[in-house]
Design an enzyme around this catalytic site. Structure first.
Site, short mmCIF file in Angstrom:
data_model
loop_
_atom_site.label_atom_id
_atom_site.label_comp_id
_atom_site.label_asym_id
_atom_site.label_seq_id
_atom_site.Cartn_x
_atom_site.Cartn_y
_atom_site.Cartn_z
N ASN A 148 -38.10 -1.41 83.71
CA ASN A 148 -37.01 -1.39 84.69
C ASN A 148 -36.76 -0.01 85.28
O ASN A 148 -36.18 0.10 86.36
CB ASN A 148 -35.72 -1.92 84.05
CG ASN A 148 -35.43 -1.28 82.71
OD1 ASN A 148 -36.24 -1.36 81.78
ND2 ASN A 148 -34.30 -0.63 82.61
N HIS A 198 -29.82 -12.53 87.89
CA HIS A 198 -29.28 -11.56 88.86
C HIS A 198 -30.32 -10.54 89.31
O HIS A 198 -30.08 -9.76 90.23
CB HIS A 198 -28.01 -10.88 88.32
CG HIS A 198 -28.21 -9.85 87.26
ND1 HIS A 198 -28.29 -8.51 87.55
CD2 HIS A 198 -28.34 -9.94 85.92
CE1 HIS A 198 -28.44 -7.83 86.43
NE2 HIS A 198 -28.47 -8.68 85.42
N CYS A 321 -27.75 -0.29 82.65
CA CYS A 321 -27.07 -0.57 81.39
C CYS A 321 -26.90 0.69 80.56
O CYS A 321 -26.25 0.70 79.54
CB CYS A 321 -27.86 -1.59 80.58
SG CYS A 321 -28.25 -3.02 81.55
N1 PLP Z 1 -34.21 -6.32 80.14
C1 PLP Z 1 -34.49 -5.58 81.23
C2 PLP Z 1 -35.88 -5.08 81.43
C3 PLP Z 1 -33.49 -5.30 82.15
O1 PLP Z 1 -33.77 -4.55 83.24
C4 PLP Z 1 -32.17 -5.79 81.92
C5 PLP Z 1 -31.06 -5.48 82.86
O2 PLP Z 1 -30.94 -4.43 83.40
C6 PLP Z 1 -31.94 -6.57 80.78
C7 PLP Z 1 -32.98 -6.81 79.92
C8 PLP Z 1 -30.60 -7.15 80.50
O3 PLP Z 1 -30.40 -8.29 81.30
P1 PLP Z 1 -28.94 -8.87 81.58
O4 PLP Z 1 -28.26 -7.89 82.46
O5 PLP Z 1 -29.16 -10.18 82.23
O6 PLP Z 1 -28.29 -9.02 80.24
#
Ligand code: PLP
Length: 374
Positions: A148, A198, A321
């Site tokens: 990400n 999302h 996050c």
């Molecule tokens: N895994 C990856 C690679 C992500 O980019 C994200 C969100 O940024 C997540 C997991 C978490 O997903 P969610 O926001 O739906 O809990």
């Protein structure tokens, strides 16, 4: 406002929004009830499951709806790693999202050993690295499909084969990849896949876990019979329907969207170069389209983000996050970006609605902030 943080989240697709509305306002029956009024919710739930399954080459019964990527990652890891027997280890990469890393930390507290494997300078977990670390008691290998922060796409098919040769299950966090690059669970051979709506123009708070038939997995929650007794709780019908619409639409327009996003990305990078900025472009050649991680020498990514914010431009320094943690991200550290560049890292992530003009505006704004242009 210019929104260029599509890796953090995406705009809800209008058709997905329209598809949700009747199930919020009129067809609000509980999908588990037997009466006629609930029939349309029940039907929509099963057709959404079928649409999603088709998009990833799975069978309908292999899709389990969840509240998103974090829940799916937690379920896949805790639900397999903690099943007893003589296999009690998990192997993962050092550049996973915290939804995986912190879940691994949680299972470590439950007595499971976790091995965090290094990646190369492009963020690739080399198949040889996994092979060298495979041990007989590794129960699960969990490696993300695409990162990400830097967009690197992992050699999942090869990694999965190595896990299987050694008797381990394979899970991939496909949250950032799904809807943006082709994903087929049979081609890849994987046992579990996490997804979140999302990230592909669906609503927030909804996602799914793909679980290959026959995979031993502990139920996520106990209660009602929803999700085949594996994840009890009344389904979020409207969001599930919107997720299916958004995923189908993203898969159908993937080629044209990719082409457009790559042109926008090109315009951005060319303008950065024209401004003679000293920067590193992080990640591998096989990257998610539109996901640009760059590290500017001697800059401060955090300051850059806030200065751009004041100009109405949304970008990020890394993972959304992890935005409270202002240190250099674990991903940038793991790929070995030197400190003089690492602090100046930002992620600009374009979506199919971004234009070349926007990309050029962002690049020139960055140059102005960094003092290379008057
Ligand atoms: N895994 C990856 C690679 C992500 O980019 C994200 C969100 O940024 C997540 C997991 C978490 O997903 P969610 O926001 O739906 O809990």
């Amino acid at each position: 406002m210019i929104y260029a943080d599509n890796a953090a989240t995406t705009k809800l697709d209008i058709d997905a929004f329209e598809a949700m509305k009747p199930f919020l306002l009129c067809e609000y029956g509980n999908a588990s009830q037997p009466y006629l009024f609930s029939r349309s919710a029940k039907k929509a739930l099963s057709s959404s499951r079928a649409i999603i399954a088709k998009c990833i080459g799975a069978d309908t019964e292999e899709i389990y709806f969840t509240s998103g990527g974090t829940e799916s990652d937690n379920w896949a890891i805790k639900g397999t790693a903690c099943i007893g027997g003589d296999k009690c280890m998990v192997a993962t990469s050092q550049i996973e999202h915290h939804a995986v890393l912190n879940t691994c930390a949680a299972v470590e507290k439950m007595g499971v050993t976790v091995e965090y494997l290094p990646v190369d300078n492009h963020g690739i977990l080399q198949p040889e690295t996994l092979r060298d670390h495979m041990k007989q008691n590794i129960k699960l290998v969990s490696v993300m499909l695409a990162n990400n922060e830097i967009g690197t796409v992992q050699p999942i098919k090869e990694l999965c084969s190595i896990a299987h040769e050694n008797g381990a299950l394979f899970h991939t966090d496909a949250v950032q990849a799904l809807g943006h690059i082709p994903v087929n669970v049979d081609f890849l051979g994987i046992d579990m896949l996490s997804a979140s709506a999302h990230k592909f123009n669906g609503p927030k708070g909804i996602g799914f876990l793909y679980v290959r038939k026959g995979t031993q997995l502990i139920p996520l929650s106990d209660g009602g019979a929803q999700e085949n007794g594996m994840r009890a709780g009344t389904e979020n019908v409207a969001a599930i329907i919107a997720m299916a619409v958004a995923l189908k639409k993203n898969c159908e327009r993937m080629q044209s969207a990719t082409q457009k996003v790559l042109q926008v990305e090109d315009a951005f990078l060319s303008t950065i170069r024209e401004n003679n900025l000293d920067f590193l472009h992080n990640g591998s050649n096989n990257r998610l389209p539109g996901n640009v991680s760059i590290s500017f020498k001697g800059a401060d990514g955090e300051t850059l983000l806030h200065r751009l914010d004041l100009m109405g431009i949304c970008i990020s320094t890394g993972s959304a996050c992890d935005s409270k943690n202002t240190q250099v991200s674990h991903v940038i550290n793991a790929i070995g970006v030197s400190p003089e560049y690492a602090n100046g890292t930002i992620r600009v992530s374009f979506g199919f609605e971004n234009t070349k003009e926007e990309a050029i505006t962002i690049a020139n704004a960055i140059a102005r902030v960094l003092g290379f242009k008057g």
